[in-house]
Each structure stands twice: as structure tokens, then as C-alpha cells.
Design an enzyme around this catalytic site. Sequence first.
Site, PDB file in Angstrom:
ATOM      1  N   GLU A 328      17.999 -11.908  18.847  1.00 61.82           N
ATOM      2  CA  GLU A 328      16.814 -12.236  19.652  1.00 61.82           C
ATOM      3  C   GLU A 328      17.036 -11.803  21.100  1.00 61.82           C
ATOM      4  OE1 GLU A 328      14.768 -16.204  17.761  1.00 61.82           O
ATOM      5  OE2 GLU A 328      16.262 -16.509  19.325  1.00 61.82           O
ATOM      6  N   CYS A 329      16.076 -11.115  21.670  1.00 60.48           N
ATOM      7  CA  CYS A 329      16.062 -10.755  23.089  1.00 60.48           C
ATOM      8  C   CYS A 329      17.385 -10.089  23.477  1.00 60.48           C
ATOM      9  CB  CYS A 329      15.756 -11.981  23.941  1.00 60.48           C
ATOM     10  SG  CYS A 329      15.165 -11.559  25.601  1.00 60.48           S
ATOM     11  N   GLY A 330      18.263 -10.779  24.217  1.00 62.68           N
ATOM     12  CA  GLY A 330      19.536 -10.178  24.576  1.00 62.68           C
ATOM     13  C   GLY A 330      20.338  -9.760  23.371  1.00 62.68           C
TER      14      GLY A 330
END
Length: 437
Positions: A328-330
Site C-alpha cells: 500500500e502506498c509506500g
Amino acid sequence: MTARGLIIGAPRSGSGKTSVTIGILRALSRRGLAMRGAKSGPDYIDPGFHAAATGVPGVNLDSWAMPPALLNGLAAKAADGADCVVVESAMGLFDGIPGEKGRSGSAADLARLYGLPVILVLDVSGQSQTAAALAKGFATYDPGVRIAGVILNRLGSERHKRLAGDAIEALGIPVVGAILRDPSLTLPERHLGLVQAAEHADLMAHLDRLADMAERSLDLDRILSLAVPFAPPVTDMSAALPPPGQRIALASDAAFTFLYPHVAQHWRTAGAEIVPFSPLADEAPRDDCDVCWLPGGYPELHAGRLAAAEKFRAGMHGFAAKRAVHGECGGFMVLGEVLQDAGGENHRMLGLLGHSTSFAERKMNLGYRRASLLADCALGRLGSEIRGHEFHYARMTDAGADEKFADLADGEGRELGAFGGRRGYVTGTFFHAIARG
């Protein structure tokens, strides 16, 4: 024991809600009360400060992302065993998105739903009697939201306090606190908001400074007296994200930190084991795990170390050849080919997906997301709807050639297209999953 509850709100971000909330939680915990903090909306940093101040986990209560049964279930768990639950508003008290009644994501939704009174924090720097106009506007804007008191923040002098406070009290709204300007009370920030609680070397000393401020500047007994019984109905948690596996390898260090407390709590309650590992320490996911989860965080601040972590790289490739990996994301950025840091230097990432991202030219991406999954994966089955939130400054420099992860829409239902990536057992996306739709 029936818990009591109240909301700390404000006209906007930056008014001092977090410092006031932490100060109240810590001061009353020091008095021996069982305090519990909650955060309206999708902010995943403030619950960490609430947990540090009280000694018990924080929780997000998000009226948009969480179906009503899940919202009630989490609120009931927060109230269980607590003397008082203090809910900190995200942004301004009424700030949310248009749509279904009671599901805007605002703290005002929680005030209406649970009948919780609001203590309004007003940053009165640069004004005096005008603060009364703001207080009156808030008090009359929505009859379903009761402003029970006001805390004046960033006062310049006793005269300033008298001018603003007298004007507000003339409206019949009690002033329950007055805080003089003090830069030492400010929490440090970075591009995604506050620096996280776990990163403060002197965290407890700072929390105690905020508690001392609360004891000195707030009428804590009166604030407690304004709280009302808080007993949300106990409901099922079927909309919570199910564990993606029985034993979950979870990346956990300064580069990977953003996992919602309620998500991890539900995984454990459902019988899953969470096995943390540190990519920054060049650790790989344990081989006896059946899924690997790379949460969001700040990989852009540690890109060089991640690129040099060869055991992590080899372990992730071996794991992904046989078992599910989700980022997720990073975490999604680290799954890609290249991450460009703020200085423009390129760093080789895992290459388990084909995209590349950059932090050199920052562009904020912020908002609720509805995702319809395009294949079975760690988040659910093909066609499942997941609600979540996106907040990052990275941009995609190369989308790669992988299959897309999900069809996305924003919080108001506007279609955004297909995003994220999937290849073999590996999936990733920029948005943080909060609950099933």
C-alpha cells in the site's frame, strides 16, 4: 461501567486540536482515569499519539469508509472499559464529502450519531471579539451538533483572553480553557502531517509537557462534566478487512509504518498472527508466513538503505514466487522498479511490479477511494468493493505493463480509472484499505 464521550473539534486543521486532545488524554490518564482516544476520518498518525498518551490503542472512526455496523462496533470497543473517550476531529468539524446523509467522513457525523458534545478549539491569534462570531456560527450551524464549550488557543496575553473569552461567554457558551502561545507545545511535522509518535526520542516528556499545559490552562473537571454517556450498540464486524492469511509477514520499521490500528486488531481477533520484519535492517519475511504485507510509510526517506538491502530483496523475490505479497502506498512504491527521492537520485526497488515513482517533483494526491478489485488478491475476491483513502506526494513516472489492480472511483462516485498493479502473486496500489464497502 458506562463510558462517557466528547469530541474535540475546530474550524480547520492547524488550530491545535491534536495538542489539546493529547494534553487532555495524558493529564486525565495521569489522574488514574481510563482514557481512550479516537480520530474521526482516515488520519493514521494521530491514533499513535493517542495510544502513547493513554497506554491503550487508538482507533479511527470513519463514517464514510466504514459501514454503520463496523463504525458502531469499533466505537463500542473503544468505549468498553473506558471512563472517557475523547474523539479528535480531522480537519474542520464539519469537513467531509457530499453524499449519503451521515456518511460524509466528518466528526460532525459522529456528534449527530452518538449525541456527543463538541469542545471547540479556536486559534484566536490575530483576533479577539471576532472569535465570538465564529463560536456563534458553529453553535447555530447544525442543530444536531451541540457546541458545549470553547478552548481559546494561542492567546497573546491576559487581556487577549478577557476580550475573546467575555465575548464568547456572553453568548452562553462556556470557555473551558485558555492557552497562551507557546512554541514548545508544537508537534513537529513533515509532508504527510505530524512526525509519528514512535519517532520522537523524548515522546513521553513531550506528552507530559502537553499534560502539564492541560492541567494549567484547561478546566479539566468542567470538560469531564460536559462529556455524556457513550454506549454505541455492539454490532458485527463483518465489514472489517479479513486477514489476508493465517500468518502475516508485516514490514514494520521507520520506512513502513502506516497500518490502521483497527485493521491489525481485527486480524488478530480473527485468529491471524502478525509477524513483523524490518526491511531497513535487511530482514526478509519469514518463510513460515503465508502472506506478506508492505504498508505505507516513508520509503522515500530511506530509499538508499532499501536499495542496498540485498537479503530483503532476495527474500521478497523468493516469497513472491509462491505466496501473496501486497503493498500500500509506500509499500507499493517499494514493489516497483525505481524510486526517485526528493533530491532526484534514482534508487533500485524490488522490481516485483513494473512501475516507477518519483518524489522529486511533489504533487499531493488526497481523497477517499472506492476500489472494485479486478482479481482475487490479499484484499478480497474479484469484484469486491473496498473503501479506503489516498494521501501521498509521489507521482508515477512509469506505469509499467502489469495488469491493473482495481477500478477506482473517488468518494463521491466519480470514476477515476484502473490503477495499481498485479503480477503473479504480487499486488499493490497507492490507496490504503480501511474497510469492505
